[in-house]
Write a protein that holds these residues in place. Structure first.
Motif, PDB file in Angstrom:
ATOM      1  N   GLN A  32      -5.731  -6.280   1.052  1.00 38.84           N
ATOM      2  CA  GLN A  32      -6.184  -5.939  -0.291  1.00 38.84           C
ATOM      3  C   GLN A  32      -6.281  -7.121  -1.259  1.00 38.84           C
ATOM      4  O   GLN A  32      -7.329  -7.399  -1.828  1.00 38.84           O
TER       5      GLN A  32
ATOM      6  N   LYS B 223      -8.841  -9.863  -0.108  1.00 37.46           N
ATOM      7  CA  LYS B 223     -10.274  -9.581  -0.248  1.00 37.46           C
ATOM      8  C   LYS B 223     -10.687  -9.620  -1.712  1.00 37.46           C
ATOM      9  O   LYS B 223     -11.798 -10.030  -2.041  1.00 37.46           O
TER      10      LYS B 223
ATOM     11  N   ARG C 227       2.151  -1.364   8.679  1.00 37.96           N
ATOM     12  CA  ARG C 227       2.944  -0.564   7.736  1.00 37.96           C
ATOM     13  C   ARG C 227       4.126   0.052   8.474  1.00 37.96           C
ATOM     14  O   ARG C 227       3.950   0.728   9.481  1.00 37.96           O
TER      15      ARG C 227
ATOM     16  N   GLY D 209     -14.186  -1.952  -3.468  1.00 36.28           N
ATOM     17  CA  GLY D 209     -14.281  -1.945  -2.008  1.00 36.28           C
ATOM     18  C   GLY D 209     -13.731  -0.676  -1.417  1.00 36.28           C
ATOM     19  O   GLY D 209     -13.433   0.301  -2.125  1.00 36.28           O
ATOM     20  N   ILE D 210     -13.580  -0.724  -0.118  1.00 39.97           N
ATOM     21  CA  ILE D 210     -13.158   0.468   0.627  1.00 39.97           C
ATOM     22  C   ILE D 210     -12.686   0.013   1.999  1.00 39.97           C
ATOM     23  O   ILE D 210     -12.991  -1.111   2.411  1.00 39.97           O
ATOM     24  N   ALA D 211     -11.955   0.870   2.682  1.00 37.41           N
ATOM     25  CA  ALA D 211     -11.513   0.507   4.030  1.00 37.41           C
ATOM     26  C   ALA D 211     -11.496   1.735   4.941  1.00 37.41           C
ATOM     27  O   ALA D 211     -10.507   2.466   4.975  1.00 37.41           O
TER      28      ALA D 211
ATOM     29  N   HIS E  29      -3.724   5.500  -5.670  1.00 42.07           N
ATOM     30  CA  HIS E  29      -4.269   4.735  -4.534  1.00 42.07           C
ATOM     31  C   HIS E  29      -3.408   3.494  -4.342  1.00 42.07           C
ATOM     32  O   HIS E  29      -2.453   3.511  -3.613  1.00 42.07           O
ATOM     33  N   HIS E  30      -3.700   2.417  -5.030  1.00 41.36           N
ATOM     34  CA  HIS E  30      -2.781   1.290  -5.073  1.00 41.36           C
ATOM     35  C   HIS E  30      -2.885   0.643  -6.443  1.00 41.36           C
ATOM     36  O   HIS E  30      -3.742   0.995  -7.240  1.00 41.36           O
TER      37      HIS E  30
ATOM     38  N   GLY F 170     -10.434   4.951   2.233  1.00 38.01           N
ATOM     39  CA  GLY F 170      -9.999   5.014   0.839  1.00 38.01           C
ATOM     40  C   GLY F 170     -10.416   3.723   0.182  1.00 38.01           C
ATOM     41  O   GLY F 170     -10.452   2.669   0.815  1.00 38.01           O
ATOM     42  N   GLY F 171     -10.768   3.810  -1.075  1.00 40.36           N
ATOM     43  CA  GLY F 171     -11.154   2.587  -1.772  1.00 40.36           C
ATOM     44  C   GLY F 171     -11.231   2.836  -3.253  1.00 40.36           C
ATOM     45  O   GLY F 171     -10.935   3.937  -3.734  1.00 40.36           O
ATOM     46  N   SER F 172     -11.636   1.792  -3.967  1.00 44.59           N
ATOM     47  CA  SER F 172     -11.720   1.939  -5.416  1.00 44.59           C
ATOM     48  C   SER F 172     -12.480   0.780  -6.034  1.00 44.59           C
ATOM     49  O   SER F 172     -12.672  -0.264  -5.410  1.00 44.59           O
TER      50      SER F 172
ATOM     51  N   ARG G 298     -11.952  -2.047  -8.678  1.00 43.23           N
ATOM     52  CA  ARG G 298     -10.676  -2.702  -8.961  1.00 43.23           C
ATOM     53  C   ARG G 298     -10.551  -3.138 -10.416  1.00 43.23           C
ATOM     54  O   ARG G 298     -11.551  -3.343 -11.108  1.00 43.23           O
TER      55      ARG G 298
ATOM     56  N   GLN H 179      -8.597  -1.473  10.275  1.00 44.58           N
ATOM     57  CA  GLN H 179      -9.503  -0.960   9.241  1.00 44.58           C
ATOM     58  C   GLN H 179     -10.777  -1.780   9.245  1.00 44.58           C
ATOM     59  O   GLN H 179     -10.748  -2.971   9.536  1.00 44.58           O
TER      60      GLN H 179
ATOM     61  N   GLU I  24       0.861  -1.192   0.000  1.00 40.17           N
ATOM     62  CA  GLU I  24       0.000   0.000   0.000  1.00 40.17           C
ATOM     63  C   GLU I  24       0.891   1.234   0.000  1.00 40.17           C
ATOM     64  O   GLU I  24       0.475   2.296   0.429  1.00 40.17           O
TER      65      GLU I  24
ATOM     66  N   SER J  41      -2.465  -4.310   4.170  1.00 42.81           N
ATOM     67  CA  SER J  41      -3.923  -4.368   4.242  1.00 42.81           C
ATOM     68  C   SER J  41      -4.288  -5.722   3.636  1.00 42.81           C
ATOM     69  O   SER J  41      -3.449  -6.344   2.991  1.00 42.81           O
TER      70      SER J  41
HETATM   71  N1  ASP Z   1      -6.572  -1.512   0.793  1.00 42.84           N
HETATM   72  C1  ASP Z   1      -6.893  -0.108   0.734  1.00 42.84           C
HETATM   73  C2  ASP Z   1      -6.176   0.631   1.848  1.00 42.84           C
HETATM   74  O1  ASP Z   1      -5.735   0.029   2.815  1.00 42.84           O
HETATM   75  C3  ASP Z   1      -8.339   0.160   0.861  1.00 42.84           C
HETATM   76  C4  ASP Z   1      -9.108  -0.331  -0.306  1.00 42.84           C
HETATM   77  O2  ASP Z   1      -8.751  -0.013  -1.437  1.00 42.84           O
HETATM   78  O3  ASP Z   1     -10.117  -0.984  -0.059  1.00 42.84           O
HETATM   79  O4  ASP Z   1      -6.076   1.848   1.814  1.00 42.84           O
END
Ligand code: ASP
Length: 589
Positions: free
Chosen positions: A199, A202, A221, A532-534, A450-451, A487-489, A491, A235, A175, A197
């Motif tokens: 990520q 999930k 982290r 998703g989101i966290a 984001h990631h 934060g989320g997106s 995917r 989270q 992340e 996370s």
């Molecule tokens: N894994 C992301 C984060 O920890 C959250 C996500 O994109 O659901 O920020």
């Protein structure tokens, strides 16, 4: 049970009842032949009286008791004398007349007073965390945290989500921070990475057909600590299949509105939560984490000052920089040292300086640069920035990123200085339409905004080949009072696009296949569209509790230097453990 009632629950209606209580001695006072003990447990504090005339033995024991002794009290609830009623205490109408008193465990004098509102220093608090946690403030915060998590679980359960645990010993799931590594004994020379996370996991659960997943997930982290960061944090991790962006935003919005109303007395300023594009947030507030409890918006005055005689302004604009202004209402008469303080904040954010313009009234202007602003420029700047008599205009000229960072830092400072950041308000907003990549100056490559699993907007996929810098992604952040709280997106769920992103962020494709082969392969076995989101549990509880550091809402947090001062972690380990792991320590002298 060693108690029939809790200390906090006793009220006038319990009068004449025999009760047994157990807890800690908050404090002891002597008054003639009476000794008063305030006994505390998790539910509150109650006054116990030991009377020398009716129970001399009990009185004698009470005399030997000190603060934080653990005691059991048998007695009868009675009304206090009218002059002794304490309306500040929920149990303040009554007291318990002790007929028996047992010391369950004596206590040494603690390093700080538990019942007092006086704050011990940070190091003492961390070293004696189990005593710090006895204090009412932390007891309140821990209960609030429990309420928040319980609300989340119930809410999501009702919406058809299931909680699934994912491993802590895993492979790096990046992340953007450094990984914590765990050496493997069974596989010498190999390491697990603690997940930054869940990520990848999930997303794989979506491929596995679970459709609605959540987890109260611990994330790890290794990054520099700040007030809103800890090496491990929690989270509310959420992932859903067959969704579009708004499905996720609406779900989280419903969850948070219900939660805030149920567990706290904070006010929500706006619902639905306002949505700002990344570009608009940067433009108006200089940050993608704006505190919307107050206005103080930035104004771009680059075009106005491009031709001015003030070289700093005109040369900056000529070389592609920007000049922006922020109005500090009612601060026109700020002293030289007050202005120097503001300038220091701008400099810490990277600005070379801060230009100011105070509008004193009667046409009088206080500004070191007024003489360079010829003609009606002074007036146009005031008009454009919407500044009036008594206001102070703050201006920064630099690269756009520096201008934004400096003015946004000043905006935050003014918000608290001028009392605009009302602590009883929660101002949530969504930030959407992020760029897919941010340029990493140091490493001269694109970083995912984001990631790396975030999908580009479908209409921008073609830009990946032609102009990645202008591609936007399907990321969304939730911000509250200046903090990023989620934060989320949506995917990526197609192998080719995922590989393209790996390539653009400079991952060697063979390397990417080694690191993320399981993801790429999974995308070829019927991966559904998903997103998703966290939301960050610690930051949300911090805001709900009115605290300014997440340490206050975590039972056993790490210090600023990522250490546990109570147990002494991290620590050296036994040489035998190291040799089992084939690890040799090689510290630089
Ligand atoms: N894994 C992301 C984060 O920890 C959250 C996500 O994109 O659901 O920020």
């Amino acid at each position: 049970m060693l108690k029939t009632h809790s200390c906090g629950e006793l009220r006038a209606e319990h009068c004449t009842q025999s009760v047994t209580l157990a807890g800690w001695v908050n404090r002891r006072r002597e008054h003639g032949g009476l000794i008063f003990l305030d006994i505390r447990d998790r539910w509150g504090v109650v006054q116990v009286v030991a009377d020398a005339s009716s129970a001399p033995e009990v009185h004698q024991i009470a005399g030997s008791i000190r603060g934080e002794y653990v005691v059991q009290v048998m007695g009868t609830v009675q009304r206090r004398l009218p002059e002794a009623v304490n309306p500040e205490m929920p149990t303040g109408e009554i007291e318990v007349l002790a007929s028996d008193l047992i010391v369950l465990n004596p206590a040494k004098t603690p390093p700080f007073e538990i019942f007092s509102e006086h704050e011990p220093n940070e190091e003492t608090r961390m070293k004696w965390r189990y005593l710090d946690l006895r204090r009412s403030r932390l007891q309140r915060n821990m209960k609030l945290r429990h309420d928040v998590i319980l609300y989340m679980r119930n809410f999501l359960n009702e919406r058809g989500f299931i909680e699934i645990e994912t491993p802590i010993l895993f492979k790096s799931t990046p992340e953007g921070a450094r990984d914590y590594l765990v050496p493997s004994r069974v596989h010498p020379g190999k390491f697990y990475a603690l997940p930054q996370s869940p990520q990848q996991l999930k997303q794989l659960l979506m491929v596995a057909g679970y459709e609605r997943y959540f987890q109260i997930a611990r994330c790890f982290r290794d990054e520099d600590q700040r007030g809103d960061r800890q090496p491990e944090f929690t989270q509310l991790d959420i992932e859903m299949s067959f969704v579009e962006r708004n499905d996720i935003l609406n779900l989280v919005e419903d969850l948070l509105i219900g939660m805030v109303e149920t567990v706290s007395d904070k006010q929500l300023v706006a619902r639905p939560f306002p949505r700002l594009s990344y570009a608009e947030a940067m433009d108006r507030f200089g940050t993608d984490r704006p505190d919307l409890r107050f206005g103080l918006e930035l104004t771009d005055i680059s075009n106005l000052v491009a031709g001015s005689e003030f070289r700093v302004f005109s040369a900056t604009v000529a070389s592609g920089g920007r000049v922006k202004a922020l109005v500090a209402p009612g601060c026109a008469d700020y002293s030289r040292s007050q202005i120097a303080e503001l300038e220091e904040i701008a400099k810490e954010a990277g600005a070379k300086g801060l230009a100011t313009l105070g509008i004193l009234g009667n046409g009088e202007i206080k500004s070191p640069i007024a003489k360079f602003l010829a003609g009606d420029l002074l007036e146009t700047i005031q008009q454009q920035a919407q500044a009036g008599e008594g206001d102070l205009i703050l201006m920064v000229a630099d690269h756009p990123a520096v201008v934004n960072e400096a003015l946004s830092a000043l905006r935050t400072e003014l918000g608290s200085r001028l009392g605009l950041a009302n602590p009883s308000i929660l101002a949530f907003c969504w930030i959407v339409d992020f760029p897919l990549f941010m340029w990493n100056e140091e490493e001269a490559r694109w970083d995912p905004s984001h990631h790396m699993f975030t999908a580009p907007k479908p209409e921008h996929i073609a830009l990946l080949d032609t102009d990645p810098s202008s591609a936007q992604c399907q990321q969304y952040d939730l911000v509250c009072n200046g903090f990023e709280v989620a934060g989320g997106s949506i995917r990526i769920h197609e192998r080719a696009i995922q590989e393209k992103i790996f390539e653009l962020i400079g991952l060697d494709i063979d390397d990417a296949r080694v690191r993320f082969g399981h993801m790429l392969e999974a995308f070829e076995y019927g991966a559904p569209p998903h997103g998703g989101i966290a939301p960050g549990v610690d930051r949300l509880v911090m805001l709900l509790a009115g605290e300014s550091n997440i340490r206050e809402v975590i039972a056993f947090p790490k210090s600023q230097r990522a250490a546990d001062l109570m147990a002494g972690a991290p620590s050296e380990v036994d040489p035998a453990q190291l040799s089992e792991l084939h690890i040799r320590i090689d510290l630089e002298k």
